[in-house]
Scaffold this motif. Structure first.
Motif: not given
Ligand SMILES: C[S@@+](CC[C@H](N)C(=O)[O-])C[C@H]1O[C@@H](n2cnc3c(N)ncnc32)[C@H](O)[C@@H]1O
Length: 292
Positions: A74-101
């Motif tokens: 956020l600092r790199m984007r000069e954003i000092s405060e935010v209205a919300g933060v969302l964490f949807d943890l773990g791996v994505s479907g794309h990561q799981l489905d991509t065999a080379r990962r």
């Protein structure tokens, strides 16, 4: 739990909502569609592939990075405060489905499992270089695997292991036959443990929660969806500490109230969502608001 997430952020009328786990962008799109024009979304993912695949949209900004350093991003984007933060943890479907990962025990691929270039070691390094007793602790603690010692000994005996199929076969053989028939694929817990170790996921979450809560403006909201009991416990305890409730028995001065918890009990997906998306089965959503 798209609707639940949008509803929790709905009272926010303006400002930046950080989707700290952009992934396939489902939550970010729902937030942009469901919230007012005054809300911009900053999507962060430590996986450059997630950000490269993201479509351009108005009011959506994107960044590759680890949410453990959300304040720096956020600092790199000069954003000092935010209205919300969302964490949807773990791996994505794309990561799981991509065999080379190398995330999936169902797809043959190299033992990689790094979510992004910031992860120090690949799964191959963790699996082949970690001493068996330490590997057993990882598999027990992060994978909640009852047969962790057997699995770790079998892995050590089979080294070098360089692909997902070989690791899955070694783990399967190490689990007693009677247990193998229940509780899903026998390698699921070990793969989860190795992935969490490779990406140092609990440390990132702990830092991400602290820093994410710090940059929230008063009235801002933090929502976290965890799929693992250790992650959910971390979220629960961090929110509880923010409420001034602590697990420490006696503190000389009551800690300041930083958060109001909005979910006395974690929210769970309804049965229809679990039927549509079995991965949602273990999801627990918790939310808190920054105190004024
Ligand atoms: C469950 S997926 C998110 C799915 C997303 N909510 C959606 O609707 O498509 C989790 C994503 O978070 C990313 N991720 C996990 N840990 C991260 C971290 N510490 N920092 C940034 N991104 C992280 C992963 O790379 C993955 O793409």
């Amino acid at each position: 739990m798209l609707e639940e997430v949008v509803d929790l952020f709905r009272p926010l009328e303006c400002g930046v909502v950080v989707d700290a786990t952009y992934g396939g962008g489902g939550h970010a799109a729902a937030l942009l569609d469901g919230l007012g024009e005054g809300i911009c979304v900053l999507g962060i993912d430590r996986d450059p592939e997630a950000i490269e695949r993201a479509p351009g949209r108005s009011r959506l900004d994107l960044a590759v990075g680890n949410f453990g350093e959300i304040d720096e991003i956020l600092r790199m984007r000069e954003i000092s405060e935010v209205a919300g933060v969302l964490f949807d943890l773990g791996v994505s479907g794309h990561q799981l489905d991509t065999a080379r990962r190398g995330f999936s025990y169902r797809r043959e691929g190299p033992l990689d499992m790094r979510m992004g270039p910031d992860a120090a070691d690949s799964a191959e390094e963790v699996v082949n270089r970690t001493p068996a007793p330490q590997l057993a602790r990882i598999i027990r603690n992060l994978g909640e695997e009852r047969f962790a010692h057997r699995v770790a000994r079998a892995i050590a005996a089979a080294r070098p292991i360089t692909d997902t199929e070989h690791l899955a076969a070694v783990v399967k053989k190490a689990i007693p036959a009677a247990t193998r028939r229940s509780g899903g694929h026998p390698a699921r817990r070990t793969f989860q443990a190795v992935r969490m170790a490779v990406n140092d996921e609990l440390a990132a979450l702990s830092s991400g929660l602290d820093r994410g809560i710090r940059v929230l403006r008063p009235g801002g909201r933090c929502v976290a969806i965890a799929y693992h009991s250790l992650e959910d416990r971390l979220v629960k305890h961090r929110f509880r500490r923010g409420e001034g409730r602590s697990s420490e028995p006696v503190l000389p001065v009551a800690p300041p109230v930083e958060l109001v918890v909005l979910t006395p009990r974690p929210m769970r997906p309804d049965p229809e969502e679990v039927a549509r998306n079995p991965r949602a089965r273990s999801a627990r959503l918790r939310a808190a608001e920054k105190a004024a």
